[in-house]
Design an enzyme around this catalytic site. Structure first.
Site, mmCIF file in Angstrom:
data_model
loop_
_atom_site.group_PDB
_atom_site.id
_atom_site.type_symbol
_atom_site.label_atom_id
_atom_site.label_comp_id
_atom_site.label_asym_id
_atom_site.label_seq_id
_atom_site.Cartn_x
_atom_site.Cartn_y
_atom_site.Cartn_z
ATOM 1 N N SER A 48 0.852 -1.182 0.000
ATOM 2 C CA SER A 48 0.000 0.000 0.000
ATOM 3 C C SER A 48 0.890 1.235 0.000
ATOM 4 C CB SER A 48 -0.897 0.000 1.247
ATOM 5 O OG SER A 48 -1.484 1.262 1.474
ATOM 6 N N TYR B 183 -0.925 -1.449 10.542
ATOM 7 C CA TYR B 183 -1.208 -1.739 9.132
ATOM 8 C C TYR B 183 -0.096 -1.180 8.253
ATOM 9 C CZ TYR B 183 -3.472 -1.299 4.540
ATOM 10 O OH TYR B 183 -3.762 -1.367 3.196
#
Length: 286
Positions: A169, A182
């Protein structure tokens, strides 16, 4: 690409190709390739499974929900996709080992493509992040990715020409207003592919990370339904729009093809320019 909002996955057979087109298909196509995709029934995982299958790969995909698998199989089987779905909770060590066994049973002794797509998040400030939640995010995103890739090594090596894709990401490339654990897992994936590229390159295995920004998946659309927030996202994106799932799956399938045979150890952003923006005065790019 015919449209950003339309499907890139035709339901009719391709037209007859001349010799030059056939050579191009050999470079960009995935005929006779085998693939394992985790988290393959929704969002980016779903788009990746569809495009891999459309390009000729035989695909085993997994998800937690049998209902979601049944829905996908009901859509994909009539299209002639050579795919199979199995249930798996990849935060569990035993489930990862069982998935590799099922991959070998369905795909055979060689695995050409491994896409580690499964992941989770919890948007909580660092100071109040519960240790139990931290462990769950780490196990689901990073431990599962590391261990499944490790378990798949004999099958990847046996293919002689394999590609490992980690779905990272932009949160792994720069700070975002998201859960820190995350982001930590996504940053670790970007480093992991560098080590994989170096340690496994001589075995015929390439490894790359794909790092999306906001993509119009069902999950992202729930957040982007807030018009004020959506405007902020778009204003931080030089291309002035969010991405489409096919714009991510297109990169994934390219990286799995012979056309990308000298690309390894890279973390590639699919972000409409977001990570390049830096500082511009408000309205300057409009």
């Amino acid at each position: 690409m015919s449209s950003l909002t339309g499907s890139l996955f035709p339901t009719t057979a391709p037209a007859k190709h001349d010799a030059a087109s056939s050579r191009a298909l050999a470079r960009f196509g995935l005929e006779d390739k085998t693939a394992l995709v985790t988290g393959g029934t929704k969002g980016l995982g779903r788009a990746i499974v569809m495009e891999l299958a459309q390009l000729g790969a035989k695909v085993l995909f997994c998800a937690r929900s049998q209902s979601d698998i049944d829905t996908c199989m009901g859509e994909w089987t009539p299209l002639g996709y050579d795919v199979k779905g199995v249930t798996a909770d990849l935060s569990d060590e035993a489930a990862r080992a069982e998935l590799i066994k099922q991959a070998e049973a369905f795909l055979g002794p060689c695995l050409h493509i491994l896409v580690n797509n499964v992941g989770t998040n919890k948007r909580t400030p660092i100071a109040s992040f519960e240790l139990e939640d931290y462990r769950h995010v780490m196990q689901t995103n990073l431990e599962s990715c590391f261990h499944l890739t490790q378990l798949a090594f004999p099958l990847l090596k046996a293919s002689g020409n394999a590609s490992v894709i980690l779905m990272s990401s932009v949160a792994g490339l720069t700070a975002l207003k998201t859960g820190a654990p995350y982001a930590m897992t996504k940053a670790a994936m970007c480093q992991f592919v560098k080590n994989l590229a170096c340690e496994w390159g001589s075995q015929g295995i390439r490894a790359n990370a794909v790092c999306p920004w906001y993509i119009a998946t069902e999950l992202a659309n729930q957040v982007l339904a807030d018009e004020g927030y959506s405007r902020k996202v778009v204003s931080a994106t030089p291309m002035r729009r969010v991405g489409q799932p096919e714009e991510v799956s297109g990169l994934v399938t390219f990286l799995c093809s012979q056309a990308a045979s000298y690309i390894t150890g890279q973390a590639i952003a699919v972000d409409g320019g977001f990570t390049s923006l830096g500082f511009y005065p408000e309205g300057y790019l409009d």
